[in-house]
Write a protein that holds these residues in place. Structure first.
Motif, short mmCIF file in Angstrom:
data_model
loop_
_atom_site.label_atom_id
_atom_site.label_comp_id
_atom_site.label_asym_id
_atom_site.label_seq_id
_atom_site.Cartn_x
_atom_site.Cartn_y
_atom_site.Cartn_z
N UNK A 98 -13.17 3.38 -11.22
CA UNK A 98 -14.63 3.21 -11.28
C UNK A 98 -15.11 3.74 -12.63
N UNK A 99 -15.71 2.87 -13.42
CA UNK A 99 -16.24 3.27 -14.73
C UNK A 99 -15.23 4.06 -15.56
N UNK A 100 -13.98 3.61 -15.58
CA UNK A 100 -12.94 4.25 -16.38
C UNK A 100 -12.31 5.48 -15.76
N UNK A 101 -12.76 5.87 -14.59
CA UNK A 101 -12.24 7.06 -13.91
C UNK A 101 -11.40 6.63 -12.71
N UNK A 102 -10.21 7.19 -12.59
CA UNK A 102 -9.32 6.85 -11.48
C UNK A 102 -9.88 7.43 -10.18
N UNK A 103 -10.13 6.57 -9.24
CA UNK A 103 -10.65 6.93 -7.91
C UNK A 103 -9.50 7.19 -6.95
N UNK A 104 -8.46 6.38 -7.08
CA UNK A 104 -7.29 6.51 -6.21
C UNK A 104 -6.09 5.90 -6.89
N UNK A 105 -4.90 6.42 -6.56
CA UNK A 105 -3.69 5.85 -7.13
C UNK A 105 -2.49 6.19 -6.25
N UNK A 106 -1.39 5.53 -6.53
CA UNK A 106 -0.17 5.80 -5.79
C UNK A 106 0.78 4.63 -5.85
N UNK A 107 1.62 4.53 -4.81
CA UNK A 107 2.58 3.44 -4.73
C UNK A 107 2.44 2.73 -3.39
N UNK A 108 2.87 1.50 -3.40
CA UNK A 108 2.81 0.65 -2.21
C UNK A 108 4.09 -0.18 -2.16
N UNK A 109 4.71 -0.27 -0.99
CA UNK A 109 5.94 -1.04 -0.82
C UNK A 109 5.68 -2.21 0.13
N UNK A 110 6.22 -3.37 -0.25
CA UNK A 110 6.13 -4.58 0.56
C UNK A 110 7.52 -5.20 0.65
N UNK A 111 7.77 -5.96 1.71
CA UNK A 111 9.02 -6.69 1.86
C UNK A 111 8.73 -8.18 1.96
N UNK A 112 9.57 -8.97 1.31
CA UNK A 112 9.46 -10.43 1.40
C UNK A 112 10.06 -10.86 2.73
N UNK A 113 9.30 -11.69 3.45
CA UNK A 113 9.76 -12.18 4.75
C UNK A 113 9.59 -13.69 4.83
N UNK A 114 10.38 -14.30 5.71
CA UNK A 114 10.18 -15.68 6.11
C UNK A 114 9.23 -15.62 7.31
N UNK A 115 8.06 -16.20 7.16
CA UNK A 115 7.02 -16.07 8.18
C UNK A 115 7.47 -16.57 9.55
N UNK A 116 8.09 -17.73 9.61
CA UNK A 116 8.52 -18.29 10.90
C UNK A 116 9.55 -17.38 11.57
N UNK A 117 10.52 -16.91 10.81
CA UNK A 117 11.55 -16.03 11.37
C UNK A 117 10.94 -14.70 11.82
N UNK A 118 9.98 -14.22 11.08
CA UNK A 118 9.29 -12.97 11.41
C UNK A 118 8.62 -13.07 12.79
N UNK A 119 7.86 -14.15 13.01
CA UNK A 119 7.19 -14.33 14.30
C UNK A 119 8.19 -14.54 15.43
N UNK A 120 9.25 -15.30 15.15
CA UNK A 120 10.26 -15.56 16.18
C UNK A 120 10.92 -14.26 16.62
N UNK A 121 11.23 -13.41 15.67
CA UNK A 121 11.85 -12.12 15.98
C UNK A 121 10.92 -11.27 16.84
N UNK A 122 9.63 -11.27 16.49
CA UNK A 122 8.67 -10.48 17.27
C UNK A 122 8.53 -11.00 18.70
N UNK A 123 8.56 -12.31 18.86
CA UNK A 123 8.44 -12.91 20.20
C UNK A 123 9.64 -12.55 21.07
N UNK A 124 10.79 -12.36 20.44
CA UNK A 124 12.03 -12.08 21.19
C UNK A 124 12.32 -10.58 21.32
N UNK A 125 11.41 -9.75 20.86
CA UNK A 125 11.58 -8.30 20.95
C UNK A 125 10.90 -7.80 22.21
N UNK A 126 11.63 -6.98 22.96
CA UNK A 126 11.04 -6.44 24.20
C UNK A 126 10.61 -5.03 24.02
#
Length: 127
Positions: A99-127
């Motif tokens: 904000x106006x040249x001043x850091x308000x927040x910072x850090x790191x963020x991690x994401x994973x690449x997924x195949x959307x269809x496989x992701x949903x299928x796995x969730x549907x088959x998880x008990x």
């Protein structure tokens, strides 16, 4: 093609709906930490999404964020994400809100690449 050093920046105006009081994460009328984190995740997602094959996306798995300064309603912040590491399907980003040249927040963020269809299928088959 994903490359270390890629950047994405978005501007966000802080509204009453973005405050800690509204997000139930506090009682003051300043930018809520969960909203700030969501904006950081959004910038990271948008940074890589355009480079992924159809049917692929990313999901957030980790945030390590410091919220350093309050931001009042009506202020505009810059949300910046920089891809700092690629480890197969694991992507790590440096994220920052300014904000106006001043850091308000910072850090790191991690994401994973997924195949959307496989992701949903796995969730549907998880008990």
């Amino acid at each position: 093609m994903l490359e270390v050093g890629m950047k994405y920046e978005i501007d966000r105006a802080v509204t009453e709906n973005d405050t800690a009081a509204k997000a139930a994460s506090g009682s003051v009328e300043v930018l809520a930490t969960p909203v700030m984190i969501a904006w950081m995740e959004e910038a990271s997602l948008k940074l890589v999404q355009k480079e992924l094959e159809e049917g692929l996306t990313t999901v957030g798995t980790e945030v390590n964020i410091k919220h350093l300064k309050g931001t009042l309603v009506g202020k505009t912040v810059k949300v910046l994400s920089v891809l700092k590491e690629i480890d197969r399907k694991r992507l790590v980003f440096d994220v920052e809100v300014i904000e106006d040249g001043i850091v308000v927040g910072n850090g790191t963020h991690t994401r994973f690449i997924i195949d959307t269809a496989k992701f949903y299928e796995k969730l549907k088959n998880t008990k």
